[in-house]
Each structure stands twice: as structure tokens, then as C-alpha cells.
Design a protein around this motif. Structure first.
Motif, PDB file in Angstrom:
ATOM      1  N   GLY A  44       1.729   2.982  -3.949  1.00 44.44           N
ATOM      2  CA  GLY A  44       0.737   2.542  -4.919  1.00 44.44           C
ATOM      3  C   GLY A  44       0.952   3.157  -6.288  1.00 44.44           C
ATOM      4  O   GLY A  44       0.853   2.480  -7.319  1.00 44.44           O
ATOM      5  N   SER A  45       1.289   4.444  -6.333  1.00 44.25           N
ATOM      6  CA  SER A  45       1.505   5.130  -7.611  1.00 44.25           C
ATOM      7  C   SER A  45       2.765   4.635  -8.312  1.00 44.25           C
ATOM      8  O   SER A  45       2.809   4.544  -9.543  1.00 44.25           O
ATOM      9  CB  SER A  45       1.600   6.636  -7.385  1.00 44.25           C
ATOM     10  N   LEU A 104       4.103  -1.021   1.992  1.00 44.56           N
ATOM     11  CA  LEU A 104       2.724  -1.499   2.109  1.00 44.56           C
ATOM     12  C   LEU A 104       1.892  -1.090   0.894  1.00 44.56           C
ATOM     13  O   LEU A 104       1.120  -1.890   0.352  1.00 44.56           O
ATOM     14  CB  LEU A 104       2.078  -0.950   3.385  1.00 44.56           C
ATOM     15  N   GLY A 105       2.043   0.175   0.467  1.00 44.44           N
ATOM     16  CA  GLY A 105       1.311   0.644  -0.703  1.00 44.44           C
ATOM     17  C   GLY A 105       1.704  -0.107  -1.960  1.00 44.44           C
ATOM     18  O   GLY A 105       0.845  -0.481  -2.773  1.00 44.44           O
ATOM     19  N   THR A 140       1.862   9.099   4.140  1.00 40.57           N
ATOM     20  CA  THR A 140       1.884   9.531   2.737  1.00 40.57           C
ATOM     21  C   THR A 140       2.674   8.567   1.853  1.00 40.57           C
ATOM     22  O   THR A 140       2.434   8.488   0.641  1.00 40.57           O
ATOM     23  CB  THR A 140       2.493  10.929   2.607  1.00 40.57           C
ATOM     24  N   GLY A 141       3.624   7.846   2.435  1.00 43.16           N
ATOM     25  CA  GLY A 141       4.366   6.873   1.642  1.00 43.16           C
ATOM     26  C   GLY A 141       3.480   5.797   1.055  1.00 43.16           C
ATOM     27  O   GLY A 141       3.829   5.174   0.039  1.00 43.16           O
ATOM     28  N   ILE A 160      11.723   5.728   8.753  1.00 43.32           N
ATOM     29  CA  ILE A 160      11.378   4.310   8.897  1.00 43.32           C
ATOM     30  C   ILE A 160       9.914   4.064   8.581  1.00 43.32           C
ATOM     31  O   ILE A 160       9.562   3.175   7.778  1.00 43.32           O
ATOM     32  CB  ILE A 160      11.716   3.836  10.325  1.00 43.32           C
ATOM     33  N   PHE A 161       9.035   4.849   9.202  1.00 41.42           N
ATOM     34  CA  PHE A 161       7.602   4.616   9.012  1.00 41.42           C
ATOM     35  C   PHE A 161       7.157   4.967   7.588  1.00 41.42           C
ATOM     36  O   PHE A 161       6.269   4.299   7.040  1.00 41.42           O
ATOM     37  CB  PHE A 161       6.799   5.415  10.041  1.00 41.42           C
ATOM     38  N   SER A 162       7.746   5.990   6.984  1.00 41.99           N
ATOM     39  CA  SER A 162       7.396   6.325   5.604  1.00 41.99           C
ATOM     40  C   SER A 162       7.832   5.218   4.652  1.00 41.99           C
ATOM     41  O   SER A 162       7.117   4.889   3.690  1.00 41.99           O
ATOM     42  CB  SER A 162       8.067   7.648   5.198  1.00 41.99           C
ATOM     43  N   THR A 163       8.989   4.633   4.916  1.00 42.89           N
ATOM     44  CA  THR A 163       9.460   3.525   4.081  1.00 42.89           C
ATOM     45  C   THR A 163       8.554   2.314   4.215  1.00 42.89           C
ATOM     46  O   THR A 163       8.211   1.657   3.226  1.00 42.89           O
ATOM     47  CB  THR A 163      10.902   3.149   4.466  1.00 42.89           C
ATOM     48  N   VAL A 164       8.141   2.025   5.449  1.00 40.53           N
ATOM     49  CA  VAL A 164       7.236   0.889   5.669  1.00 40.53           C
ATOM     50  C   VAL A 164       5.903   1.115   4.963  1.00 40.53           C
ATOM     51  O   VAL A 164       5.366   0.205   4.302  1.00 40.53           O
ATOM     52  CB  VAL A 164       7.013   0.664   7.179  1.00 40.53           C
TER      53      VAL A 164
END
Length: 427
Positions: free
Chosen positions: A135-136, A49-50, A129-130, A41-45
């Protein structure tokens, strides 16, 4: 972006079957980490955001450049110095927007995620890290798509105007000039901004992750753990001071002074950044701390970590000067490529390709030496902060990069308006 977010959630969540129970940490089996579902969940969020931050940075960059083009054209009536200051200030504004947006959103995300993760720095930064990946991912579309659009518009306008109709570049009789000017904003402003934002975010996230896993000697102190973000924030202040040198302390009186002035910005920002990093390293870091180098403890001094950042910073400066040497018409490489056209297109292509191979030798050695030195001082953490050091002056780099398309489009506007302004600003 939504499709990638769904894939990330499914892949990360399915590692432990969308488990909601704590799991043994991969980096330390004696500790328990948050469940796989929380990581997903947090990596997806953070990925979203990125991606959104990258899109917003590209949009704001294009907005700034659009205003800058016309205003630079008008300022050129007063002389080359006014035109240069206007174009460079707008480029610097774009650099500040991108760097500040990336840093602000990342800092806010860390503090919000920390409410759930608490002292689990490994899990916290793993979820962060997500942000770099988001961004990339957006930079991939912005850079590649924008670059293709830019070159298609540029070549199309030149083929119609110069080849078929034998009219000058940016001639108002050629409607493809509009597409060419738009293409400069799309590829060289939005695309380049998204690309550099991706590198900026990835380097920051990588340094945070390595710090959480290997740098247990920092005792998980909040300030020390966020040392990579502190370095980036100092870079924004340094680039603000550097911009003053370009636009307020020195006056450009001739076109030939522009290129040396831009090179001075790189040197000034690098020197000031070295001083700034030295100060924050001794303030934010403990005098000595322990890191784990592939299971072996290694004692690191604060001055050693400062040297890691400094090595990456100065390696970036060397790479910038080498690139400028091989791409500027003021030096022999570009002049030799032009001279090779005398014997035909074939020799021109061969000579140019051979020169490109030659141009990467020094940058490769600079990167290799910086990796070796930083790994010797602080293992993988040293390499991570060295990479961050290369991007710490990103605002100045973006100001110099954005100056090109802004001044180019300003010259195009002047030519299309049938004003004799383009010789002043099309550098």
C-alpha cells in the motif's frame, strides 16, 4: 509493482538460500518457523494484495469524486445546505470504501494464510507485513505524482488566466481549468486516498506483528490476536454514525457554519470512538495478559491497552485542531501571513516559513507524550495500537479531506458553466 514484488521475493527467499526446511524462529529459538521460501512467497503475495487494494481505492475514490462534483453543483441551486450534504456524503463514501477495502482484504488474507501457517502467528503476521508495504509503495507514486500534477495544473491555469489574460479563476475561456479540476481529483482524492491507505495498512500490520511476537499472554486466541483489526472495524461504524450528524441531524444554513460543522465531526467521531474502543477492549481482550518487553515479562490489563488506543486517538484530535488553527483564514496565523504581503514577497516567505516551524511544536509534543504513555502501559504493543488509534477514525478524516476538492471542483464547474453557484460551495 511487479518489479518490487520480484525484488521482495528474491531478497526474502535468499536469506536462507531459498530453503524449504523449517528454520529456528528469530523471536524464539526453541520453536521452528516456516521455511524462507514460504515467507518469500506469502510476503510477495501480500505485497501485491496491498498494492492492488491501494490502486483500487484510489480509482474508486476518483470515480466517486467525479460523480460528486457535478451533483454538488446541481444541489447548490437549492442552497448551501444541500450542497454541503452532497459533498460531505460523497467524501464519506470514499472514506468508507478505502477503510473497508483495506480491512476486508487484510482479514481475508490472514484467514487464507492461516490455513498454511496454523498456530505460527509470528510467521503468519511476518508474511502479512508485505500488505502494508504494498500500500505504501503505490501511495508513493500516487501521492507524489498526483501532487506534482495537481500543482502544475493549478499554477499553469492561474498563470495563463489571472496573470496573462486577467480573467477570473475557472473562467470558461481558459481551457487549462479542465486540467486544474482533473488535478484536484488526481492529487487530493486518489493521491491522498492512496497515502492514507498506506498509513492505515502499515499501522494495522505493525500492530499485528508486535502482538504475535510480544503478546504471548493472549494465548494466541484468534479474537484477541486480531484486536487491531477489531479497533479499525469499530472505527468504520463510528464514522457512519458521525456522518449522520453532519448530513441528517444538523442543517447548514450559511457558509460560515461549514467550518464549525466539519470540526464537530472530528470531535463527535473521537468521542464515539473512545466509547467503542472501551467496549471492544473489555470484550475481545482477556482481563490480564503478559507481554515481553525486550525479554522482560510485563503484565498488562485490558484497560491499559484501551488507554493506549485512546491516547493515540485524542493525540490525533489535538493535532487536527492545531493544524486547522494554523491553516484556516478564520484565525490569526493565516491573517498575519496575508498581512506580511504588504511589505513584499520576501517578508511573506520568511514569515510563512517561520510560522510553519512554529506550527509543528504542539503536534510533536502530542506524539511524544502519546508514545511515552503507551510505552509505559504496554511497551511496544502499546505504541503500535496508539498509532492505530490515530488512524481509527480515518473514514471521517477522509470525508473532511475529500469535501475540499469535491466542493472546489463543483464551484469550478458552476463558474465554467457561467452559473452564479461558486460562492455557495467554493469554501
Amino acid at each position: 509493482m511487479v518489479a518490487f514484488a520480484i525484488l521482495i521475493f528474491l531478497f526474502l527467499g535468499s536469506v536462507e538460500g531459498f530453503s524449504t526446511s523449517p528454520q529456528p524462529c528469530t523471536y524464539d529459538k526453541t520453536k521452528t518457523c516456516k521455511p524462507a521460501l514460504a515467507t518469500a512467497i506469502f510476503s510477495t503475495v501480500s505485497f501485491l494484495l496491498g498494492g492492488v487494494t491501494s490502486l483500487v481505492s484510489g480509482f474508486l475514490g476518483m470515480k466517486i469524486a467525479t460523480y460528486a462534483n457535478a451533483r454538488t453543483t446541481l444541489e447548490a441551486r437549492k442552497g448551501v445546505g444541500k450542497a454541503f450534504s452532497t459533498a460531505f456524503r460523497y467524501g464519506a463514501a470514499m472514506g468508507f470504501v478505502l477503510a473497508a477495502n483495506g480491512l476486508l482484504v487484510l482479514y481475508i488474507a490472514i484467514n487464507l494464510f492461516k490455513i498454511y501457517y496454523g498456530d505460527d502467528w509470528g510467521g503468519l503476521f511476518e508474511a502479512i507485513t508485505g500488505y502494508g508495504l504494498g500500500g505504501s509503495s503505490m501511495a508513493l507514486f500516487g501521492r507524489v505524482g498526483g501532487g506534482i500534477y495537481t500543482k502544475a495544473a493549478d499554477v499553469g491555469a492561474d498563470l495563463v488566466g489571472k496573470v496573462e489574460r486577467n480573467i477570473p479563476e475557472d473562467d470558461p475561456r481558459n481551457p487549462a481549468v479542465i486540467a486544474d479540476n482533473v488535478g484536484d481529483n488526481v492529487g487530493d482524492i486518489a493521491g491522498m486516498g492512496s497515502d492514507l491507505f498506506g498509513s492505515y495498512a502499515e499501522s494495522s500490520c505493525a500492530a499485528l506483528v508486535v502482538a504475535s511476537i510480544s503478546s504471548f499472554g493472549l494465548n494466541h486466541e484468534f479474537t484477541a490476536m486480531l484486536y487491531p483489526l477489531i479497533v479499525s472495524s469499530v472505527g468504520i461504524l463510528v464514522c457512519l454514525l458521525t456522518t449522520l450528524f453532519a448530513t441528517d441531524f444538523f442543517e447548514i444554513k450559511a457558509v460560515k457554519e461549514i467550518e464549525p460543522a466539519l470540526k464537530k465531526q472530528l470531535v463527535i467521531s473521537t468521542v464515539l470512538m473512545t466509547i467503542g474502543v472501551a467496549v471492544v477492549s473489555f470484550v475481545a481482550l482477556p482481563t490480564s495478559f503478559t507481554i515481553f518487553n525486550f525479554g522482560v515479562q510485563k503484565d498488562v490489563k485490558s484497560w491499559q491497552l484501551f488507554l493506549c488506543v485512546a491516547v493515540g486517538l485524542w493525540a490525533g484530535l489535538i493535532i487536527g485542531f492545531v493544524t486547522e488553527y494554523y491553516t484556516s483564514n478564520a484565525y490569526s496565523p493565516v491573517q498575519d501571513v496575508a498581512d506580511s504581503c504588504r511589505t513584499g514577497a520576501a517578508t511573506n516567505v520568511i514569515f510563512g516559513l517561520a510560522l510553519r516551524y512554529k506550527s509543528v511544536i504542539i503536534p510533536i509534543f502530542a506524539i511524544a507524550i502519546s508514545i511515552f504513555v503507551s510505552f509505559t502501559f504496554a511497551a511496544m504493543y502499546g505504541i503500535a495500537v496508539a498509532a492505530l488509534g490515530m488512524l481509527s477514525t480515518i473514514a471521517t478524516g477522509l470525508a473532511i479531506d475529500a469535501y475540499g476538492p469535491i466542493s472546489d471542483n463543483a464551484g469550478g464547474i458552476g463558474m465554467s458553466a457561467e452559473e452564479s453557484l461558486s460562492p455557495l460551495i467554493c469554501v
